[in-house]
Write a protein that holds these residues in place. Structure first.
Motif, mmCIF file in Angstrom:
data_model
loop_
_atom_site.group_PDB
_atom_site.id
_atom_site.type_symbol
_atom_site.label_atom_id
_atom_site.label_comp_id
_atom_site.label_asym_id
_atom_site.label_seq_id
_atom_site.Cartn_x
_atom_site.Cartn_y
_atom_site.Cartn_z
ATOM 1 N N PHE A 1 -3.106 -53.076 16.349
ATOM 2 C CA PHE A 1 -3.022 -52.038 17.376
ATOM 3 C C PHE A 1 -2.639 -53.190 18.778
ATOM 4 C CE2 PHE A 1 -5.951 -49.769 14.748
ATOM 5 C CZ PHE A 1 -5.335 -48.746 14.639
ATOM 6 N N PHE A 2 -3.203 -54.452 18.730
ATOM 7 C CA PHE A 2 -2.898 -55.098 19.809
ATOM 8 C C PHE A 2 -2.724 -56.545 19.306
ATOM 9 C CE2 PHE A 2 -3.684 -57.997 23.439
ATOM 10 C CZ PHE A 2 -2.915 -57.498 24.339
ATOM 11 N N ARG A 3 -1.834 -57.455 19.077
ATOM 12 C CA ARG A 3 -1.806 -58.693 18.658
ATOM 13 C C ARG A 3 -1.800 -59.506 19.869
ATOM 14 N NH1 ARG A 3 1.032 -63.341 17.548
ATOM 15 N NH2 ARG A 3 1.187 -64.063 15.583
ATOM 16 N N PHE A 4 -2.983 -60.391 20.066
ATOM 17 C CA PHE A 4 -3.075 -61.412 21.254
ATOM 18 C C PHE A 4 -1.973 -62.426 20.907
ATOM 19 C CE2 PHE A 4 -7.322 -59.476 21.407
ATOM 20 C CZ PHE A 4 -7.264 -59.324 22.805
ATOM 21 N N SER A 5 -1.878 -63.323 21.833
ATOM 22 C CA SER A 5 -0.979 -64.554 21.557
ATOM 23 C C SER A 5 -1.429 -65.580 20.668
ATOM 24 C CB SER A 5 -0.530 -65.213 22.833
ATOM 25 O OG SER A 5 -1.997 -65.581 23.534
ATOM 26 N N ASN A 6 -0.815 -66.294 19.886
ATOM 27 C CA ASN A 6 -1.498 -67.347 19.122
ATOM 28 C C ASN A 6 -2.466 -68.167 19.996
ATOM 29 O OD1 ASN A 6 0.122 -66.523 16.659
ATOM 30 N ND2 ASN A 6 1.833 -67.977 17.074
ATOM 31 N N LEU A 7 -2.159 -68.682 21.154
ATOM 32 C CA LEU A 7 -3.175 -69.316 21.702
ATOM 33 C C LEU A 7 -4.349 -68.698 22.113
ATOM 34 C CD1 LEU A 7 -3.844 -71.538 23.495
ATOM 35 C CD2 LEU A 7 -2.454 -70.831 25.562
ATOM 36 N N ALA A 8 -4.336 -67.366 22.346
ATOM 37 C CA ALA A 8 -5.529 -66.543 22.611
ATOM 38 C C ALA A 8 -6.318 -66.739 21.025
ATOM 39 C CB ALA A 8 -5.162 -65.229 22.847
ATOM 40 N N TYR A 9 -5.594 -66.480 19.925
ATOM 41 C CA TYR A 9 -6.291 -66.618 18.715
ATOM 42 C C TYR A 9 -7.150 -67.557 18.545
ATOM 43 C CZ TYR A 9 -4.999 -61.879 17.263
ATOM 44 O OH TYR A 9 -4.613 -60.486 17.233
ATOM 45 N N GLY A 10 -6.348 -68.937 18.827
ATOM 46 C CA GLY A 10 -6.686 -70.292 18.640
ATOM 47 C C GLY A 10 -8.053 -70.589 19.494
ATOM 48 N N LEU A 11 -8.005 -70.052 20.595
ATOM 49 C CA LEU A 11 -9.262 -70.217 21.483
ATOM 50 C C LEU A 11 -10.392 -69.395 20.903
ATOM 51 C CD1 LEU A 11 -7.448 -70.094 24.842
ATOM 52 C CD2 LEU A 11 -8.426 -72.040 24.018
ATOM 53 N N MET A 12 -10.284 -68.312 20.752
ATOM 54 C CA MET A 12 -11.203 -67.279 20.070
ATOM 55 C C MET A 12 -11.604 -67.856 18.980
ATOM 56 S SD MET A 12 -10.010 -63.621 20.889
ATOM 57 C CE MET A 12 -8.638 -63.626 20.355
ATOM 58 N N GLY A 13 -10.896 -68.665 18.155
ATOM 59 C CA GLY A 13 -11.401 -69.154 16.790
ATOM 60 C C GLY A 13 -12.312 -70.559 16.906
ATOM 61 N N CYS A 14 -12.227 -71.045 18.221
ATOM 62 C CA CYS A 14 -12.976 -72.097 18.515
ATOM 63 C C CYS A 14 -14.413 -71.845 18.244
ATOM 64 C CB CYS A 14 -12.743 -72.745 19.771
ATOM 65 S SG CYS A 14 -10.946 -73.686 19.904
ATOM 66 N N TRP A 15 -14.699 -70.592 19.041
ATOM 67 C CA TRP A 15 -16.064 -69.985 19.223
ATOM 68 C C TRP A 15 -16.712 -69.826 17.843
ATOM 69 C CZ3 TRP A 15 -18.393 -65.331 18.117
ATOM 70 C CH2 TRP A 15 -19.798 -65.322 18.274
ATOM 71 N N LEU A 16 -15.794 -69.147 17.187
ATOM 72 C CA LEU A 16 -16.128 -68.589 15.666
ATOM 73 C C LEU A 16 -16.434 -69.779 14.954
ATOM 74 C CD1 LEU A 16 -13.332 -65.853 15.143
ATOM 75 C CD2 LEU A 16 -15.870 -65.409 15.624
ATOM 76 N N VAL A 17 -16.008 -70.833 14.868
ATOM 77 C CA VAL A 17 -16.102 -72.116 14.144
ATOM 78 C C VAL A 17 -17.343 -72.761 14.736
ATOM 79 C CG1 VAL A 17 -15.083 -74.282 13.549
ATOM 80 C CG2 VAL A 17 -13.714 -72.426 13.216
ATOM 81 N N LEU A 18 -17.613 -72.885 15.895
ATOM 82 C CA LEU A 18 -18.821 -73.591 16.378
ATOM 83 C C LEU A 18 -19.943 -72.675 16.169
ATOM 84 C CD1 LEU A 18 -17.173 -75.102 19.625
ATOM 85 C CD2 LEU A 18 -17.569 -76.290 17.563
#
Length: 204
Positions: free
Chosen positions: A55-72
């Motif tokens: 429904f809404f695809r964020f930019s790759n940069l947004a996904y990368g930034l969100m992934g930082c918290w998920l990993v940490l």
């Protein structure tokens, strides 16, 4: 969506890598009850992003930034934040405590970027409101999470409560954590300003 295959499938690749990491760190965590407490928000965020992708695809940069918290946060959940192997940083700067949790809180602030992106692309707010709302939303989330940490520590008690709280004897731990969240949000919003992301064109 156009772009190269690498760019187009970046979120999918990121999701697969994260799931591999999450699965590996779900095995034999230091404290299983703390692992559950730390990983419930991780699972909620990941599943929410997966469910809303079509429904809404964020930019790759947004996904990368969100992934930082998920990993940490996944790493912190496995070891407990106070016990993550982070000695090289602690020794390098002569810290008296393990600051891995500070890095994790800083990464929470990165979610100001996708929030600003959503508001901007969907034309839900003017630019000034986009930046202020995104910043204040992270600050409110930071305060809310500190209340949840306090509630869990009181409810669980014992070693599990202490490890989840992760204050390591710092009486200003909650305030410092909220500051790290806020600084992360400010950094993310600076990145958003220079990202060039604009409002989507409305259909004729």
């Amino acid at each position: 969506m156009g772009g190269s295959p690498v760019s187009r499938y970046f979120p999918h690749g990121l999701a697969v890598l994260f799931l591999i990491l999450w699965t590996a760190l779900a095995v034999n965590p230091v404290m299983r009850d703390v692992w559950w407490a730390e990983n419930i928000p991780v699972m909620v965020v990941f599943l929410l992003l997966a469910a809303t992708y079509r429904f809404f695809r964020f930019s790759n940069l947004a996904y990368g930034l969100m992934g930082c918290w998920l990993v940490l946060h996944t790493i912190g959940g496995h070891y407990t934040f106070a016990n993550v192997p982070f000695d090289f940083i602690t020794d390098l700067f002569g810290f008296e405590r393990n600051h891995f949790d500070r890095v994790g809180h800083y990464s929470i602030g990165f979610y100001a970027f996708p929030l600003a992106e959503l508001l901007t692309r969907k034309r839900l707010a003017k630019p000034a409101v986009v930046y202020l709302f995104s910043l204040f939303a992270i600050m409110a989330l930071a305060a809310g999470y500190e209340i949840i940490e306090w509630w869990y520590a009181v409810l669980a008690g014992g070693e599990a409560g202490i490890e989840f709280l992760g204050s390591q004897g710092d009486i200003w731990d909650a305030q410092t954590d909220m500051l790290c969240d806020t600084l992360g949000a400010a950094t993310a919003l600076v990145l958003f300003f220079f990202s060039g992301i604009k409002a989507e064109q409305q259909p004729e």
